[in-house]
Design a protein around this motif. Structure first.
Motif, PDB file in Angstrom:
ATOM      1  N   ALA A  51       0.825  -1.214   0.000  1.00 27.95           N
ATOM      2  CA  ALA A  51       0.000   0.000   0.000  1.00 27.95           C
ATOM      3  C   ALA A  51       0.852   1.255   0.000  1.00 27.95           C
ATOM      4  N   VAL A  52       1.986   1.229   0.732  1.00 32.74           N
ATOM      5  CA  VAL A  52       2.838   2.409   0.770  1.00 32.74           C
ATOM      6  C   VAL A  52       3.398   2.712  -0.609  1.00 32.74           C
ATOM      7  N   THR A  53       3.667   1.661  -1.370  1.00 34.86           N
ATOM      8  CA  THR A  53       4.170   1.861  -2.732  1.00 34.86           C
ATOM      9  C   THR A  53       3.085   2.435  -3.632  1.00 34.86           C
ATOM     10  N   VAL A  54       1.848   1.895  -3.509  1.00 38.19           N
ATOM     11  CA  VAL A  54       0.734   2.427  -4.301  1.00 38.19           C
ATOM     12  C   VAL A  54       0.520   3.901  -3.971  1.00 38.19           C
ATOM     13  N   LEU A  55       0.574   4.244  -2.693  1.00 38.63           N
ATOM     14  CA  LEU A  55       0.389   5.638  -2.291  1.00 38.63           C
ATOM     15  C   LEU A  55       1.487   6.529  -2.885  1.00 38.63           C
ATOM     16  N   GLY A  56       2.716   6.038  -2.872  1.00 27.42           N
ATOM     17  CA  GLY A  56       3.808   6.814  -3.444  1.00 27.42           C
ATOM     18  C   GLY A  56       3.637   7.015  -4.944  1.00 27.42           C
ATOM     19  N   ILE A  57       3.210   5.947  -5.627  1.00 27.66           N
ATOM     20  CA  ILE A  57       3.001   6.059  -7.076  1.00 27.66           C
ATOM     21  C   ILE A  57       1.889   7.063  -7.377  1.00 27.66           C
ATOM     22  N   VAL A  58       0.808   7.007  -6.600  1.00 26.84           N
ATOM     23  CA  VAL A  58      -0.311   7.949  -6.798  1.00 26.84           C
ATOM     24  C   VAL A  58       0.170   9.386  -6.587  1.00 26.84           C
ATOM     25  N   CYS A  59       0.933   9.607  -5.524  1.00 25.29           N
ATOM     26  CA  CYS A  59       1.452  10.959  -5.277  1.00 25.29           C
ATOM     27  C   CYS A  59       2.372  11.411  -6.399  1.00 25.29           C
ATOM     28  N   GLY A  60       3.234  10.513  -6.845  1.00 30.56           N
ATOM     29  CA  GLY A  60       4.160  10.866  -7.927  1.00 30.56           C
ATOM     30  C   GLY A  60       3.444  11.211  -9.212  1.00 30.56           C
ATOM     31  N   ASN A  61       2.458  10.404  -9.598  1.00 32.59           N
ATOM     32  CA  ASN A  61       1.712  10.680 -10.833  1.00 32.59           C
ATOM     33  C   ASN A  61       0.923  11.987 -10.748  1.00 32.59           C
ATOM     34  N   THR A  62       0.343  12.250  -9.575  1.00 35.04           N
ATOM     35  CA  THR A  62      -0.424  13.492  -9.410  1.00 35.04           C
ATOM     36  C   THR A  62       0.494  14.711  -9.440  1.00 35.04           C
ATOM     37  N   LEU A  63       1.603  14.630  -8.715  1.00 28.72           N
ATOM     38  CA  LEU A  63       2.553  15.751  -8.699  1.00 28.72           C
ATOM     39  C   LEU A  63       3.173  15.969 -10.074  1.00 28.72           C
ATOM     40  N   GLU A  64       3.363  14.888 -10.806  1.00 30.99           N
ATOM     41  CA  GLU A  64       3.900  15.020 -12.173  1.00 30.99           C
ATOM     42  C   GLU A  64       2.972  15.875 -13.037  1.00 30.99           C
ATOM     43  N   ALA A  65       1.682  15.560 -13.011  1.00 28.57           N
ATOM     44  CA  ALA A  65       0.723  16.315 -13.825  1.00 28.57           C
ATOM     45  C   ALA A  65       0.627  17.765 -13.356  1.00 28.57           C
ATOM     46  N   LEU A  66       0.601  17.978 -12.038  1.00 29.19           N
ATOM     47  CA  LEU A  66       0.531  19.342 -11.523  1.00 29.19           C
ATOM     48  C   LEU A  66       1.782  20.142 -11.870  1.00 29.19           C
ATOM     49  N   THR A  67       2.946  19.517 -11.742  1.00 25.53           N
ATOM     50  CA  THR A  67       4.199  20.201 -12.073  1.00 25.53           C
ATOM     51  C   THR A  67       4.221  20.611 -13.538  1.00 25.53           C
ATOM     52  N   GLY A  68       3.871  19.681 -14.424  1.00 23.92           N
ATOM     53  CA  GLY A  68       3.856  20.007 -15.845  1.00 23.92           C
ATOM     54  C   GLY A  68       2.878  21.113 -16.179  1.00 23.92           C
ATOM     55  N   ALA A  69       1.669  21.059 -15.590  1.00 22.51           N
ATOM     56  CA  ALA A  69       0.655  22.083 -15.880  1.00 22.51           C
ATOM     57  C   ALA A  69       1.080  23.444 -15.356  1.00 22.51           C
ATOM     58  N   VAL A  70       1.640  23.493 -14.152  1.00 20.69           N
ATOM     59  CA  VAL A  70       2.078  24.781 -13.582  1.00 20.69           C
ATOM     60  C   VAL A  70       3.204  25.380 -14.412  1.00 20.69           C
ATOM     61  N   LEU A  71       4.194  24.564 -14.773  1.00 18.53           N
ATOM     62  CA  LEU A  71       5.316  25.069 -15.577  1.00 18.53           C
ATOM     63  C   LEU A  71       4.836  25.577 -16.938  1.00 18.53           C
ATOM     64  N   LEU A  72       3.925  24.848 -17.555  1.00 15.36           N
ATOM     65  CA  LEU A  72       3.442  25.258 -18.875  1.00 15.36           C
ATOM     66  C   LEU A  72       2.596  26.522 -18.781  1.00 15.36           C
ATOM     67  N   ARG A  73       1.666  26.572 -17.832  1.00 14.30           N
ATOM     68  CA  ARG A  73       0.738  27.699 -17.769  1.00 14.30           C
ATOM     69  C   ARG A  73       1.370  28.949 -17.160  1.00 14.30           C
ATOM     70  N   ARG A  74       2.153  28.787 -16.110  1.00 23.00           N
ATOM     71  CA  ARG A  74       2.698  29.938 -15.405  1.00 23.00           C
ATOM     72  C   ARG A  74       4.021  30.413 -16.000  1.00 23.00           C
ATOM     73  N   VAL A  75       4.917  29.487 -16.281  1.00 20.68           N
ATOM     74  CA  VAL A  75       6.262  29.850 -16.742  1.00 20.68           C
ATOM     75  C   VAL A  75       6.293  30.070 -18.256  1.00 20.68           C
ATOM     76  N   ALA A  76       5.773  29.116 -18.995  1.00 20.15           N
ATOM     77  CA  ALA A  76       5.878  29.177 -20.457  1.00 20.15           C
ATOM     78  C   ALA A  76       4.734  29.937 -21.109  1.00 20.15           C
ATOM     79  N   ARG A  77       3.696  30.322 -20.356  1.00 26.62           N
ATOM     80  CA  ARG A  77       2.518  30.969 -20.948  1.00 26.62           C
ATOM     81  C   ARG A  77       2.032  30.137 -22.141  1.00 26.62           C
TER      82      ARG A  77
END
Length: 811
Positions: free
Chosen positions: A91-117
């Motif tokens: 379960a700890v691994t599943v939780l880590g994977i879920v956090c990683g996948n979610t943070l990946e999408a948020l990081t990409g969206a923030v960088l694209l929308r805020r930094v790269a316009r």
């Protein structure tokens, strides 16, 4: 009032409820798509059950958060959880994977929308590279690092395989962002994108060919993968971003299917490695196709912008209609170039009155496009300006030649300048086709001679000719577009034009030009490659004699002199010494009647080269276009004399004329001007959210009136209300990508100044594309904002914001 308030609250609650339902459906849809594609990807996991070389959910998550907003992150988390629950890891691994996948999408969206316009349509090259760097390279490292660390903590992998598993995870996620995300982003933006040149039948043919060739290439062990590149180029050039993304996705599907089954040129190693090779190839091909499509789009937008500018300029080169000239009949003809690759040429004509009589100028500048149209505008407007001081056509051409030769780039122009007099013409030609004169009996004569083309030779001379006309003679002036009109094998030519004029002898000027236009259209094959302009002039017939009894019924003419109550001249010009520098002080109105006084005073100023002279316009109460040209001429004459000219600004209401004409920055005006209010540090601020509805603008007007009451003058308060209403209406009517049912309104105010900001979730616009065409209907509200505000602009963060500022000191 109470019932209205209750109704408003109920409506707001209803809108909020619908928004919650809509949001819930979006979360479910994204989570379901993520889960389905994730299960498909995990079927291709070989070395580790939770790590696969093909991971489409990454692209789905990134596209969802870029298009739908950060608020969809729970959908990514739910999808990742549902995908990894039955993979057999702790379960700890599943939780880590879920956090990683979610943070990946948020990081990409923030960088694209805020930094790269970032713009999801991928119509700019910078957006493609932003997707590669921030979406495919940076954000995927987040998921790979957190996910592999979770697998290591849960004992699913050993430290010996840490590097290879991380590489497979990272490259698998990268493929999702480079292959799946572009297709979804472009699909979400497709309705607002320009229509590509490709047609539906061509799209079907391209799809079938690409599918067949891909199946053939990836089912054979022979490495012939390069064969798909010409087809992706075809898709990019004809269908732009949609073709590039769809083609890459189709090739990826075929390549992965055959490679996963051990077929094709990449099936030479282990399962994970061959899938990585196939995905890498398709990603590189897809990037190349997207870059090519973006370059094509940017080039098309640049061409469209240049065409719009040139057409606007060229429209200004032609009078709205042939003027009515006493004792003369006049007709005009203009045929714009029709070939798409030519866009706009530089043919122009003008007919205008001067103190010495009516002037006609006809010309053709070298080149095409914006540069040619701008130079034609310079020559046309310059001839009007010069004619105020020069009465002879030759002198006007000489001054125009001097102006063209002072340009940094070579500027050439053929021109014909004609002054109309009673019974005769005075004309001078600069490398222009010779005028033709046709008599009523069919006799034709040509008025040859002239000087060189303008802008070519220093010290050239343009002789003048006096041409006497009989009432039945018609003068035809034309540009070389007439004789250069082409059929399949030859030009229309001067001999054919002469024969046509002989056949048309006796026609009125209007009928004559109409017949010439019909002849050119019948002779021409294909699109017209050059502009065509022509004018026809003829002495008007003598008036029929009227009997004395008939004359008695005519009303007497009323002569109008100087307007009563107006003193003349209306401009006082004096020269004084101030701080050691000669200062020319102008007080009153600068127009056609008074401009000579200002120029004369400047000419009398005794100042040696290198010295400073001041033109003080602080006392000017009015300036029209002649006044503007006079001020410009003072500056030019100062430069010719080697003087340093400093101009003191006129009052703001006069300076506004300089600003609207676009010459304010060129003159270097000093002194008081518009007071620009600061963006922050206002004493009072009101922030609220307006429900998206037809009543939003009305509600905004009420809020602004209340917030700035007593802070500005009454007229400025009304301007603020008007501009706010325009911006809120735009936010209600024109959002391309709305993810909220609310419009933000921020009102900042202080004594004598105010700032209003309107925010919405739409895609926004680029203020540099604002067109100042008073005839255009679209964008009228923004033109009102542009003219009414002291300053205005846009900002982008999680929402698109338009702001404006007002200050009493501007009036």
């Amino acid at each position: 009032m109470r019932s209205a308030a209750v109704h408003s609250l109920k409506r707001a609650a209803s809108l909020a409820s619908r928004e919650r339902v809509r949001y819930g459906l979006q979360v479910v849809a994204v989570a379901a798509a993520y889960t389905a594609s994730g299960k498909l990807g995990l079927q291709l996991a070989f070395a580790t059950k939770s790590v696969t070389a093909i991971w489409p959910p990454t692209g789905i998550a990134l596209a969802a958060l870029v298009v739908g907003g950060y608020r969809l992150w729970p959908a990514v988390a739910l999808g990742a959880l549902a995908t990894n629950l039955d993979t057999g890891v702790p379960a700890v691994t599943v939780l880590g994977i879920v956090c990683g996948n979610t943070l990946e999408a948020l990081t990409g969206a923030v960088l694209l929308r805020r930094v790269a316009r970032f713009r999801p349509s991928l119509q700019r090259v910078r957006d493609v590279f932003a997707l590669i760097i921030f979406g495919a390279v940076v954000s995927t490292a987040v998921s790979a690092t957190i996910g592999v660390s979770s697998l290591l903590i849960g004992g699913a992998i050993s430290t010996a395989h840490l590097g290879s598993v991380w590489r497979t995870w990272w490259l698998g996620d990268m493929g999702g962002d480079l292959i799946v995300a572009p297709a979804l982003l472009i699909a979400a933006s497709y309705r607002s994108m320009p229509k590509p040149p490709g047609r539906p039948l061509e799209a079907v043919a391209m799809t079938l060919v690409l599918l067949g060739v891909s199946a053939l290439v990836f089912s054979q062990s022979t490495n012939a993968t390069y064969v798909v590149f010409p087809l992706l180029i075809w898709a990019s050039l004809r269908f732009w971003q949609a073709g590039a993304a769809a083609g890459s996705l189709l090739v990826a599907g075929v390549a992965v299917t055959f490679t996963a089954n051990g077929q094709g040129p990449f099936a030479t190693s282990g399962p994970d490695e061959r899938l990585l090779l196939a995905q890498t190839f398709v990603s590189v091909a897809g990037i190349a196709a997207l870059v090519l499509a973006a370059v094509t789009s940017e080039r098309r937008r640049a061409e469209d912008a240049e065409r719009d500018i040139a057409e606007t300029l060229q429209h200004s080169l032609l009078p709205d209609a042939a003027p009515s000239i006493p004792d003369w009949e006049i007709a005009t003809m203009y045929r714009a170039a029709g070939a798409a690759e030519v866009h706009v040429g530089g043919d122009f004509y003008d007919v205008f009155p001067t103190d010495a009589g009516w002037m006609v100028i006809l010309g053709d500048v070298a080149g095409k496009g914006v540069e040619a149209a701008a130079m034609a505008a310079l020559v046309r407007n310059g001839s009007r300006f010069i004619s105020q001081t020069e009465s002879g056509p030759a002198a006007i051409l000489a001054r125009l030649d001097e102006a063209l030769r002072q340009r940094q780039t070579l500027s050439l122009c053929s021109a014909l300048c004609v002054r109309l007099h009673a019974g005769h013409l005075v004309l001078s030609s600069a490398g222009h086709p010779a005028p033709l004169i046709i008599r009523g009996d069919g006799r034709l004569r040509e008025i040859g001679g002239g000087g060189p083309i303008l802008g070519a030779t220093a010290g050239a001379v343009w002789p003048e000719r006096v041409v006497h006309l009989e009432p039945e003679e018609t003068v035809v002036l034309y540009t070389d577009g007439v004789t250069d009109t082409r059929s399949a094998s030859e030009r229309f030519g001067l001999p054919r034009l002469r024969r046509l004029l002989v056949d048309l002898a006796g026609c009125s000027p209007a009928d004559l030009l109409a017949e010439i236009e019909i002849a050119l259209e019948g002779f021409q094959l294909g699109p017209q490659s050059d502009d065509t302009a022509a004018l026809a002039l003829r002495l008007a017939p003598a008036p029929v004699a009227v009997s004395a009894s008939a004359r008695a019924w005519r009303a007497p003419r009323r002569r109008v002199g100087v307007a009563r109550g107006v003193s003349s001249p209306a401009l006082s010009v004096t020269t004084v010494l101030a701080n050691g520098a000669p200062t020319i002080k102008a007080v009153g109105e600068i127009d056609h009647a008074t401009a000579a006084g200002l120029l004369g005073e400047f000419a009398k100023a005794s100042v040696s080269a290198g010295s400073e002279i001041v033109l003080d316009l602080a006392g000017v109460t009015f300036a029209d276009s002649v006044g503007l040209r006079t001020v410009i001429e003072v500056k030019q004459r100062a430069q010719q004399r080697g003087l340093s000219l400093r101009m003191v600004s006129p009052p703001e209401h006069v300076r506004a004329v300089f600003r609207l004409s676009g010459i304010e920055s060129e003159l270097g005006l000093t002194g008081p001007s518009s007071v620009e209010s600061r963006e922050r540090d206002y004493a009072e601020r009101v922030e609220l959210e307006l429900a998206v509805s037809e009543q939003a603008a009305r509600q905004a007007r009420l809020e602004v009136r209340e917030a700035i009451d007593g802070k500005l003058s009454r007229s400025d308060e009304e301007v603020a209300v008007l501009l706010t209403s325009e911006l809120v209406t735009n936010a209600f009517l024109h959002p391309r990508e709305r993810d909220s049912e609310w419009i933000g309104l921020r009102i900042s105010s202080d004594r004598g100044r105010a700032r209003v900001e309107v925010a919405d979730s739409g895609g926004g616009f680029d203020p540099m594309t604002l067109k100042h065409d008073h005839r255009a209907i679209g964008g009228l509200g923004l033109r009102v904002v542009d003219r009414g505000a002291v300053r205005w602009g846009i900002t982008r963060d999680d929402r698109f914001r338009v702001w404006f500022e007002l200050a009493e000191a501007r009036a």
